[in-house]
Motif scaffolding. Sequence first.
Motif, PDB file in Angstrom:
ATOM      1  N   LYS A 109       0.824  -1.222   0.000  1.00 16.93           N
ATOM      2  CA  LYS A 109       0.000   0.000   0.000  1.00 16.93           C
ATOM      3  C   LYS A 109       0.850   1.261   0.000  1.00 16.93           C
ATOM      4  N   LYS A 110       1.884   1.285   0.825  1.00 18.84           N
ATOM      5  CA  LYS A 110       2.746   2.470   0.916  1.00 18.84           C
ATOM      6  C   LYS A 110       3.440   2.728  -0.426  1.00 18.84           C
ATOM      7  N   GLU A 111       3.998   1.674  -1.010  1.00 21.00           N
ATOM      8  CA  GLU A 111       4.701   1.816  -2.285  1.00 21.00           C
ATOM      9  C   GLU A 111       3.757   2.278  -3.399  1.00 21.00           C
ATOM     10  N   GLU A 112       2.531   1.771  -3.362  1.00 22.97           N
ATOM     11  CA  GLU A 112       1.570   2.144  -4.401  1.00 22.97           C
ATOM     12  C   GLU A 112       1.305   3.646  -4.393  1.00 22.97           C
ATOM     13  N   SER A 113       1.235   4.220  -3.202  1.00 17.35           N
ATOM     14  CA  SER A 113       0.952   5.656  -3.116  1.00 17.35           C
ATOM     15  C   SER A 113       2.176   6.516  -3.426  1.00 17.35           C
ATOM     16  N   GLN A 114       3.367   5.922  -3.385  1.00 15.43           N
ATOM     17  CA  GLN A 114       4.592   6.686  -3.610  1.00 15.43           C
ATOM     18  C   GLN A 114       5.200   6.498  -5.001  1.00 15.43           C
ATOM     19  N   MET A 115       4.652   5.590  -5.788  1.00 11.90           N
ATOM     20  CA  MET A 115       5.237   5.302  -7.106  1.00 11.90           C
ATOM     21  C   MET A 115       4.258   5.670  -8.213  1.00 11.90           C
ATOM     22  N   GLU A 116       4.827   5.881  -9.377  1.00 11.90           N
ATOM     23  CA  GLU A 116       3.994   6.068 -10.565  1.00 11.90           C
ATOM     24  C   GLU A 116       3.280   4.741 -10.861  1.00 11.90           C
ATOM     25  N   PRO A 117       2.088   4.792 -11.434  1.00 10.05           N
ATOM     26  CA  PRO A 117       1.325   3.556 -11.670  1.00 10.05           C
ATOM     27  C   PRO A 117       2.103   2.469 -12.433  1.00 10.05           C
ATOM     28  N   LEU A 118       2.777   2.828 -13.503  1.00  8.23           N
ATOM     29  CA  LEU A 118       3.507   1.830 -14.285  1.00  8.23           C
ATOM     30  C   LEU A 118       4.675   1.254 -13.482  1.00  8.23           C
ATOM     31  N   GLU A 119       5.390   2.122 -12.782  1.00  3.94           N
ATOM     32  CA  GLU A 119       6.516   1.674 -11.955  1.00  3.94           C
ATOM     33  C   GLU A 119       6.024   0.735 -10.846  1.00  3.94           C
ATOM     34  N   TYR A 120       4.913   1.103 -10.216  1.00  6.04           N
ATOM     35  CA  TYR A 120       4.343   0.263  -9.161  1.00  6.04           C
ATOM     36  C   TYR A 120       3.927  -1.094  -9.721  1.00  6.04           C
ATOM     37  N   GLU A 121       3.283  -1.088 -10.872  1.00  4.94           N
ATOM     38  CA  GLU A 121       2.827  -2.339 -11.481  1.00  4.94           C
ATOM     39  C   GLU A 121       4.008  -3.275 -11.775  1.00  4.94           C
ATOM     40  N   GLN A 122       5.090  -2.725 -12.298  1.00  3.37           N
ATOM     41  CA  GLN A 122       6.284  -3.531 -12.582  1.00  3.37           C
ATOM     42  C   GLN A 122       6.882  -4.066 -11.289  1.00  3.37           C
ATOM     43  N   TYR A 123       6.946  -3.238 -10.269  1.00  5.01           N
ATOM     44  CA  TYR A 123       7.468  -3.634  -8.960  1.00  5.01           C
ATOM     45  C   TYR A 123       6.611  -4.744  -8.363  1.00  5.01           C
ATOM     46  N   ARG A 124       5.300  -4.553  -8.387  1.00  3.18           N
ATOM     47  CA  ARG A 124       4.356  -5.541  -7.859  1.00  3.18           C
ATOM     48  C   ARG A 124       4.485  -6.866  -8.604  1.00  3.18           C
ATOM     49  N   ASN A 125       4.588  -6.796  -9.918  1.00  3.02           N
ATOM     50  CA  ASN A 125       4.709  -8.016 -10.714  1.00  3.02           C
ATOM     51  C   ASN A 125       5.976  -8.796 -10.373  1.00  3.02           C
ATOM     52  N   LYS A 126       7.072  -8.085 -10.141  1.00  2.46           N
ATOM     53  CA  LYS A 126       8.324  -8.746  -9.750  1.00  2.46           C
ATOM     54  C   LYS A 126       8.163  -9.448  -8.402  1.00  2.46           C
ATOM     55  N   LEU A 127       7.482  -8.790  -7.477  1.00  5.75           N
ATOM     56  CA  LEU A 127       7.261  -9.412  -6.173  1.00  5.75           C
ATOM     57  C   LEU A 127       6.389 -10.656  -6.293  1.00  5.75           C
ATOM     58  N   PHE A 128       5.335 -10.582  -7.095  1.00  2.29           N
ATOM     59  CA  PHE A 128       4.490 -11.751  -7.301  1.00  2.29           C
ATOM     60  C   PHE A 128       5.266 -12.884  -7.953  1.00  2.29           C
ATOM     61  N   GLU A 129       6.150 -12.546  -8.867  1.00  2.00           N
ATOM     62  CA  GLU A 129       6.991 -13.557  -9.511  1.00  2.00           C
ATOM     63  C   GLU A 129       7.917 -14.210  -8.479  1.00  2.00           C
ATOM     64  N   ALA A 130       8.503 -13.396  -7.606  1.00  2.00           N
ATOM     65  CA  ALA A 130       9.390 -13.928  -6.567  1.00  2.00           C
ATOM     66  C   ALA A 130       8.617 -14.849  -5.617  1.00  2.00           C
ATOM     67  N   VAL A 131       7.412 -14.453  -5.248  1.00  2.00           N
ATOM     68  CA  VAL A 131       6.592 -15.278  -4.363  1.00  2.00           C
ATOM     69  C   VAL A 131       6.239 -16.596  -5.046  1.00  2.00           C
ATOM     70  N   SER A 132       5.931 -16.548  -6.303  1.00  2.00           N
ATOM     71  CA  SER A 132       5.606 -17.756  -7.052  1.00  2.00           C
ATOM     72  C   SER A 132       6.795 -18.720  -7.084  1.00  2.00           C
ATOM     73  N   ILE A 133       7.982 -18.177  -7.310  1.00  2.00           N
ATOM     74  CA  ILE A 133       9.193 -18.998  -7.311  1.00  2.00           C
ATOM     75  C   ILE A 133       9.403 -19.614  -5.928  1.00  2.00           C
ATOM     76  N   ALA A 134       9.181 -18.825  -4.892  1.00  2.00           N
ATOM     77  CA  ALA A 134       9.355 -19.319  -3.526  1.00  2.00           C
ATOM     78  C   ALA A 134       8.324 -20.396  -3.186  1.00  2.00           C
ATOM     79  N   GLU A 135       7.091 -20.231  -3.646  1.00  2.00           N
ATOM     80  CA  GLU A 135       6.055 -21.249  -3.415  1.00  2.00           C
ATOM     81  C   GLU A 135       6.468 -22.577  -4.030  1.00  2.00           C
TER      82      GLU A 135
END
Length: 89
Positions: free
Chosen positions: A35-61
């Motif tokens: 939530k904090k990052e979403e409010s501090q980043m540009e929408p496209l930058e946030y989306e790319q950041y979020r997608n990387k985190l989801f990818e990392a979580v998927s790899i960890a799962e």
Amino acid sequence: MNKKITEIYNAMIQRTKFTDEISREMEKKLKELLKKEESQMEPLEYEQYRNKLFEAVSIAEEAGFVKGFRYAVLLMAECFVSDDMAVKQ
């Protein structure tokens, strides 16, 4: 060996209703964390950041599943060896 376990994960486990529920819960928690990052980043930058985190979580799962599967098989093998030794005594 890990390749076969990963195939099991991708073909069967990843698509079950139970794992869908876990994935939804994980997604909810990640969104709360971001939530904090979403409010501090540009929408496209946030989306790319979020997608990387989801990818990392998927790899960890997947890695967690492989490790857990291997541990369960080793534990089961140990139980069989123990049972076999008890029968022979």
